[in-house]
Design an enzyme around this catalytic site. Structure first.
Site, mmCIF file in Angstrom:
data_model
loop_
_atom_site.group_PDB
_atom_site.id
_atom_site.type_symbol
_atom_site.label_atom_id
_atom_site.label_comp_id
_atom_site.label_asym_id
_atom_site.label_seq_id
_atom_site.Cartn_x
_atom_site.Cartn_y
_atom_site.Cartn_z
ATOM 1 N NE ARG A 88 -0.646 1.734 3.480
ATOM 2 C CZ ARG A 88 0.439 2.524 3.745
ATOM 3 N NH1 ARG A 88 1.330 1.718 4.070
ATOM 4 N NH2 ARG A 88 0.414 3.748 3.385
ATOM 5 N N GLY A 89 0.109 2.519 0.057
ATOM 6 C CA GLY A 89 0.946 3.651 -0.239
ATOM 7 C C GLY A 89 1.210 3.784 -1.815
ATOM 8 C CB ALA A 90 0.800 6.522 -4.241
ATOM 9 N N GLY A 91 3.293 5.024 -4.046
ATOM 10 C CA GLY A 91 4.790 4.953 -4.330
ATOM 11 C C GLY A 91 5.036 3.253 -4.653
ATOM 12 N NE ARG A 126 -6.156 0.507 -2.386
ATOM 13 C CZ ARG A 126 -5.568 1.232 -1.367
ATOM 14 N NH1 ARG A 126 -4.273 1.089 -1.060
ATOM 15 N NH2 ARG A 126 -6.345 2.269 -0.683
ATOM 16 C CB CYS A 144 -2.116 8.231 6.001
ATOM 17 S SG CYS A 144 -2.278 6.623 5.133
ATOM 18 C CG ASP A 191 -3.199 7.752 -2.488
ATOM 19 O OD1 ASP A 191 -3.222 8.254 -1.424
ATOM 20 O OD2 ASP A 191 -2.946 6.690 -2.753
ATOM 21 C CE LYS A 202 3.088 8.847 -5.014
ATOM 22 N NZ LYS A 202 3.639 9.438 -3.890
HETATM 23 C C1 RUB Z 1 -1.768 5.716 1.595
HETATM 24 C C2 RUB Z 1 -1.821 7.254 1.492
HETATM 25 C C3 RUB Z 1 -0.304 8.003 1.130
HETATM 26 C C4 RUB Z 1 -0.316 8.116 -0.162
HETATM 27 C C5 RUB Z 1 1.392 8.661 -0.489
HETATM 28 O O1 RUB Z 1 -3.154 5.197 1.275
HETATM 29 O O2 RUB Z 1 -2.780 7.915 1.407
HETATM 30 O O3 RUB Z 1 -0.507 9.186 1.897
HETATM 31 O O4 RUB Z 1 -0.364 6.870 -0.877
HETATM 32 O O5 RUB Z 1 2.151 7.474 0.045
HETATM 33 P P1 RUB Z 1 -3.356 3.509 1.426
HETATM 34 P P2 RUB Z 1 3.604 7.309 -0.459
HETATM 35 O O6 RUB Z 1 -2.659 3.087 2.822
HETATM 36 O O7 RUB Z 1 -4.696 3.601 1.316
HETATM 37 O O8 RUB Z 1 -2.517 2.975 0.186
HETATM 38 O O9 RUB Z 1 4.259 8.713 -0.514
HETATM 39 O O10 RUB Z 1 4.366 6.389 0.215
HETATM 40 O O11 RUB Z 1 3.573 7.301 -2.093
#
Ligand code: RUB
Length: 313
Positions: free
Chosen positions: A20-23, A63, A131, A200, A236
């Site tokens: 999880r997390g967009a990256g 997703r 988050c 995201d 993003k």
């Molecule tokens: C994760 C979320 C993060 C972004 C950025 O949501 O909202 O703030 O994805 O993350 P989820 P990053 O847990 O539902 O995926 O900077 O790590 O890409």
């Protein structure tokens, strides 16, 4: 594990939020496409491209909100898709090298965002984050490594409580960290100098789509005149918003909040992202530099070589 099973596992891990997390989602998709290219049984270029398209569609269905996922897929496959006449071996190698390039530059971008963003953090700052964003944490941890004394408030981030991951990571890095529930944001915001969150998706008008609750935090920061920063890689930024498309907000099953059987007749909604309007955002930290939200349009235009009136390819 068979290649197909590996790809299915990556998709399932994204869907179930084990990845999880967009990256991280974007890099996992690049990894899946690399596996597909390495292990393909296709005998012709056309067969291979068809297979790539199927794997891409399969990954896209996991997703809907983080545009890093389609942007990563496009980055890895686009060159091959428009080079149909090349032989199979060349196309395979092309996809593998593009996947490697995406993963490498993505990790470098997170590091670079840390370096660039840390310049906006001052000694003694109290920061609030929401988050779990690798980009936001990269800024905080880099500033701390530079010797700046910091303190961080982390919101729990219901329902999946990704704030616990952030709190652990920051505390392990030696940063004084306080965990709070989401509804305590306004209570503590006056003690805070800067808010930093990830994204995201970023729309052409500079609006930021991030974990549900981000916009409420932005509202509280705005009221208290606390600076609000977003840290996000340039993949993003959402190309569809150039032509007026809206970013889909994912709604996940109610059982992530409570067991619905215990609340007969009660409707339970679980949107997991929300939209923070550009007016509430002071700046966006990207790996290419810091921009005001109003420059999102320019970033997108450059990135996708798009001119008004054109179709997006
Ligand atoms: C994760 C979320 C993060 C972004 C950025 O949501 O909202 O703030 O994805 O993350 P989820 P990053 O847990 O539902 O995926 O900077 O790590 O890409």
């Amino acid at each position: 594990m068979m290649a197909q099973a590996q790809i299915e596992k990556i998709a399932e891990d994204i869907r179930k939020m084990r990845i999880r997390g967009a990256g991280r989602i974007a890099r996992a998709a690049a990894r899946a496409l690399k596996i597909a290219a390495k292990t393909t049984k296709a005998r012709t270029s056309a067969e291979f491209l068809k297979e790539l398209e199927q794997v891409s569609r399969f990954l896209l269905n996991t997703r809907p909100t983080a545009v890093s996922l389609p942007n990563a897929i496009r980055f890895v496959t686009h060159k091959a898709m428009v080079s149909k006449d090349l032989d199979l071996e060349t196309l395979r190698k092309m996809v593998i090298s593009k996947a490697d390039e995406f993963i490498k530059t993505s990790l470098e971008a997170v590091k670079r965002i840390g370096e660039i963003g840390s310049r906006r953090i001052s000694d003694g700052d109290v920061i609030m984050t929401h988050c779990n964003s690798d980009c936001a944490l990269s800024v905080i941890k880099t500033a701390f490594k530079q010797g700046k004394r910091l303190e961080v408030f982390v919101t729990e981030s219901r329902p999946m409580r990704q704030g616990l991951i952030s709190a652990r990571e920051l505390s392990r890095a030696g940063i004084p960290t306080t965990l709070i529930v989401d509804s305590a944001v306004r209570h503590f915001i006056r003690d805070v100098d800067k808010v930093i969150v990830g994204a995201d998706s970023i729309a052409a008008n500079g609006a930021v789509i991030n974990k549900i609750g981000t916009s409420q935090l932005a509202l509280a920061a705005n009221e208290a005149r606390v600076l609000f920063f977003v840290a996000a890689e340039s993949y993003k930024f959402h190309p569809g918003t150039l032509v007026g498309r809206l970013v889909e907000i994912e709604e996940r099953p109610p059982n992530e909040i409570v067991n619905p059987k215990r609340f007969p007749g009660v409707k339970i909604r679980n949107p997991v992202f929300d939209v923070t309007p550009p007016e509430y955002i002071d700046l966006i930290i990207t790996e290419r530099g810091i921009i005001p939200p109003s420059a999102a349009y320019v970033v997108l235009q450059e990135q996708f070589e798009w001119r008004p009136g054109e179709e997006l390819v």
